[in-house]
Design an enzyme around this catalytic site. Structure first.
Site, PDB file in Angstrom:
ATOM      1  N   ARG A  91      78.264   1.385 106.038  1.00 37.96           N
ATOM      2  CA  ARG A  91      79.290   1.139 105.010  1.00 37.96           C
ATOM      3  C   ARG A  91      79.673  -0.335 104.967  1.00 37.96           C
ATOM      4  O   ARG A  91      80.128  -0.839 103.950  1.00 37.96           O
ATOM      5  CB  ARG A  91      80.554   1.962 105.306  1.00 37.96           C
ATOM      6  CG  ARG A  91      80.387   3.461 105.172  1.00 37.96           C
ATOM      7  CD  ARG A  91      81.771   4.137 105.176  1.00 37.96           C
ATOM      8  NE  ARG A  91      81.709   5.565 105.416  1.00 37.96           N
ATOM      9  CZ  ARG A  91      81.516   6.492 104.488  1.00 37.96           C
ATOM     10  NH1 ARG A  91      81.363   6.138 103.233  1.00 37.96           N
ATOM     11  NH2 ARG A  91      81.477   7.774 104.806  1.00 37.96           N
TER      12      ARG A  91
ATOM     13  N   ASP B 216      76.026  10.973  91.424  1.00 40.50           N
ATOM     14  CA  ASP B 216      74.665  11.425  91.747  1.00 40.50           C
ATOM     15  C   ASP B 216      74.414  12.729  90.998  1.00 40.50           C
ATOM     16  O   ASP B 216      74.147  12.705  89.797  1.00 40.50           O
ATOM     17  CB  ASP B 216      74.578  11.554  93.269  1.00 40.50           C
ATOM     18  CG  ASP B 216      73.194  11.868  93.786  1.00 40.50           C
ATOM     19  OD1 ASP B 216      72.220  11.526  93.112  1.00 40.50           O
ATOM     20  OD2 ASP B 216      73.088  12.450  94.883  1.00 40.50           O
TER      21      ASP B 216
ATOM     22  N   ASP C  68      77.500   5.198 102.828  1.00 40.49           N
ATOM     23  CA  ASP C  68      76.970   5.433 104.164  1.00 40.49           C
ATOM     24  C   ASP C  68      75.734   6.316 104.184  1.00 40.49           C
ATOM     25  O   ASP C  68      75.402   6.988 103.208  1.00 40.49           O
ATOM     26  CB  ASP C  68      78.029   6.149 105.005  1.00 40.49           C
ATOM     27  CG  ASP C  68      78.189   7.625 104.585  1.00 40.49           C
ATOM     28  OD1 ASP C  68      78.350   7.880 103.372  1.00 40.49           O
ATOM     29  OD2 ASP C  68      78.107   8.512 105.450  1.00 40.49           O
TER      30      ASP C  68
ATOM     31  N   LYS D 129      85.310   8.492 101.400  1.00 37.33           N
ATOM     32  CA  LYS D 129      85.529   7.151 101.898  1.00 37.33           C
ATOM     33  C   LYS D 129      84.749   6.113 101.089  1.00 37.33           C
ATOM     34  O   LYS D 129      85.048   4.927 101.124  1.00 37.33           O
ATOM     35  CB  LYS D 129      85.072   7.045 103.369  1.00 37.33           C
ATOM     36  CG  LYS D 129      85.693   8.034 104.286  1.00 37.33           C
ATOM     37  CD  LYS D 129      85.008   7.911 105.686  1.00 37.33           C
ATOM     38  CE  LYS D 129      85.386   9.081 106.525  1.00 37.33           C
ATOM     39  NZ  LYS D 129      84.566   9.094 107.774  1.00 37.33           N
ATOM     40  N   GLY D 130      83.733   6.561 100.376  1.00 38.57           N
ATOM     41  CA  GLY D 130      82.775   5.645  99.750  1.00 38.57           C
ATOM     42  C   GLY D 130      83.367   4.607  98.818  1.00 38.57           C
ATOM     43  O   GLY D 130      82.781   3.548  98.613  1.00 38.57           O
TER      44      GLY D 130
ATOM     45  N   PHE E 287      67.893   6.477  97.931  1.00 40.33           N
ATOM     46  CA  PHE E 287      69.119   6.606  98.727  1.00 40.33           C
ATOM     47  C   PHE E 287      69.592   5.215  99.126  1.00 40.33           C
ATOM     48  O   PHE E 287      68.882   4.461  99.773  1.00 40.33           O
ATOM     49  CB  PHE E 287      68.904   7.482  99.952  1.00 40.33           C
ATOM     50  CG  PHE E 287      70.210   7.937 100.536  1.00 40.33           C
ATOM     51  CD1 PHE E 287      70.894   9.014  99.981  1.00 40.33           C
ATOM     52  CD2 PHE E 287      70.785   7.249 101.586  1.00 40.33           C
ATOM     53  CE1 PHE E 287      72.126   9.404 100.488  1.00 40.33           C
ATOM     54  CE2 PHE E 287      72.025   7.631 102.095  1.00 40.33           C
ATOM     55  CZ  PHE E 287      72.687   8.720 101.547  1.00 40.33           C
ATOM     56  N   VAL E 288      70.808   4.874  98.709  1.00 37.74           N
ATOM     57  CA  VAL E 288      71.328   3.530  98.941  1.00 37.74           C
ATOM     58  C   VAL E 288      72.523   3.546  99.887  1.00 37.74           C
ATOM     59  O   VAL E 288      73.254   4.537  99.969  1.00 37.74           O
ATOM     60  CB  VAL E 288      71.723   2.853  97.603  1.00 37.74           C
ATOM     61  CG1 VAL E 288      70.499   2.588  96.743  1.00 37.74           C
ATOM     62  CG2 VAL E 288      72.744   3.697  96.830  1.00 37.74           C
TER      63      VAL E 288
ATOM     64  N   GLU F 247      84.900   6.100  91.997  1.00 39.18           N
ATOM     65  CA  GLU F 247      83.844   6.669  92.842  1.00 39.18           C
ATOM     66  C   GLU F 247      82.823   5.604  93.207  1.00 39.18           C
ATOM     67  O   GLU F 247      82.596   4.669  92.453  1.00 39.18           O
ATOM     68  CB  GLU F 247      83.111   7.773  92.058  1.00 39.18           C
ATOM     69  CG  GLU F 247      83.472   9.185  92.482  1.00 39.18           C
ATOM     70  CD  GLU F 247      82.819   9.627  93.782  1.00 39.18           C
ATOM     71  OE1 GLU F 247      82.405   8.780  94.605  1.00 39.18           O
ATOM     72  OE2 GLU F 247      82.720  10.851  93.979  1.00 39.18           O
TER      73      GLU F 247
HETATM   74  P1  IMP Z   1      77.357  14.092  93.789  1.00 35.51           P
HETATM   75  O1  IMP Z   1      78.341  15.202  93.928  1.00 35.51           O
HETATM   76  O2  IMP Z   1      75.944  14.560  93.976  1.00 35.51           O
HETATM   77  O3  IMP Z   1      77.509  13.282  92.525  1.00 35.51           O
HETATM   78  O4  IMP Z   1      77.555  13.175  95.053  1.00 35.51           O
HETATM   79  C1  IMP Z   1      78.473  12.210  95.116  1.00 35.51           C
HETATM   80  C2  IMP Z   1      78.625  11.697  96.523  1.00 35.51           C
HETATM   81  O5  IMP Z   1      77.422  11.790  97.297  1.00 35.51           O
HETATM   82  C3  IMP Z   1      78.933  10.240  96.445  1.00 35.51           C
HETATM   83  O6  IMP Z   1      80.298  10.026  96.273  1.00 35.51           O
HETATM   84  C4  IMP Z   1      78.391   9.723  97.759  1.00 35.51           C
HETATM   85  O7  IMP Z   1      79.364   9.850  98.759  1.00 35.51           O
HETATM   86  C5  IMP Z   1      77.208  10.629  98.052  1.00 35.51           C
HETATM   87  N1  IMP Z   1      75.939   9.992  97.647  1.00 35.51           N
HETATM   88  C6  IMP Z   1      75.160  10.303  96.604  1.00 35.51           C
HETATM   89  N2  IMP Z   1      74.075   9.492  96.519  1.00 35.51           N
HETATM   90  C7  IMP Z   1      74.199   8.632  97.565  1.00 35.51           C
HETATM   91  C8  IMP Z   1      73.392   7.527  98.029  1.00 35.51           C
HETATM   92  O8  IMP Z   1      72.346   7.140  97.470  1.00 35.51           O
HETATM   93  N3  IMP Z   1      73.866   6.895  99.140  1.00 35.51           N
HETATM   94  C9  IMP Z   1      75.008   7.242  99.778  1.00 35.51           C
HETATM   95  N4  IMP Z   1      75.786   8.253  99.373  1.00 35.51           N
HETATM   96  C10 IMP Z   1      75.379   8.947  98.286  1.00 35.51           C
HETATM   97 MG    MG Z   2      81.769   9.418  97.799  1.00 35.87          MG
END
Ligand code: IMP
Ligand code: MG
Length: 177
Positions: A163, A101, A157, A42-43, A150-151, A97
């Site tokens: 959100r 992260d 969210d 949803k982000g 963490f943002v 996206e």
């Molecule tokens: P990744 O697989 O670790 O790259 O994670 C990606 C997903 O984790 C993102 O699409 C977000 O939904 C969530 N995420 C990662 N860091 C944050 C953050 O700081 N705040 C909120 N959601 C996060």
């Molecule tokens: Mg996401």
């Protein structure tokens, strides 16, 4: 809601300017290519809505929903909750996206979609946290490189909250500890 925010990391004005810039850049790069923007729900929903209004070329849009996170730490598992409805063979894909992260989610998605033989796959992310990268993946378009915090807000969210904040804020550590 706002009392949970320690500080504003990216203001509404900064978001608007950076998203407009990426929109113009993508329009130049993809003119005549009729790309499909694939939002990762949803982000992505606010970023994608704003981004698309700065893309002035013919294109289509589709969405996927994945879940990989519960709280602030990655479970490492990626689950496809909603798949694409468009056929992507031979099409230029731009994955949209909220944040890159560890990169585990996008890396999985890229490989998952590659099998359907799109002409190309690019990644457009609002934010990039390079310090936390585990997978070998990078963004082709990134609006902001941010530190390891963490943002929330502007679509992002913490346990489905925040959100709807119009800016990107750093959550107070006591909220998730
Ligand atoms: P990744 O697989 O670790 O790259 O994670 C990606 C997903 O984790 C993102 O699409 C977000 O939904 C969530 N995420 C990662 N860091 C944050 C953050 O700081 N705040 C909120 N959601 C996060
Ligand atoms: Mg996401």
């Amino acid at each position: 809601m706002r009392e949970a925010i320690e500080r504003v990391l990216i203001s509404e004005e900064e978001l608007e300017a950076a998203v407009a810039k990426i929109g113009r850049q993508i329009s130049e790069d993809y003119r005549g290519k009729d790309p499909i923007f694939v939002g990762v729900l949803k982000g992505c929903f606010i970023f994608m809505a704003d981004l698309m209004r700065h893309v002035d070329i013919d294109c289509s849009m589709d969405f996927m929903a994945v879940s990989s996170y519960s709280g602030t730490t990655s479970t490492g598992a990626v689950k496809i909750n909603k798949d694409l409805s468009e056929i992507i063979e031979g099409r230029h894909l731009i994955l949209v996206e909220d944040i890159l992260d560890s990169g585990v989610t996008l890396n999985y998605l890229k490989n998952y979609l590659m099998v359907r033989k799109p002409a190309s796959i690019a990644v457009a992310t609002l934010m990039d946290k390079p310090a936390r990268r585990k997978a070998d993946i990078y963004a082709d378009y990134s609006c902001f490189e941010i530190p390891d915090a963490f943002v929330v807000g502007y679509g992002l969210d913490y346990n489905e909250r925040y959100r709807n904040l119009p800016y990107i804020g750093v959550l107070k550590p006591e909220i998730y500890s």
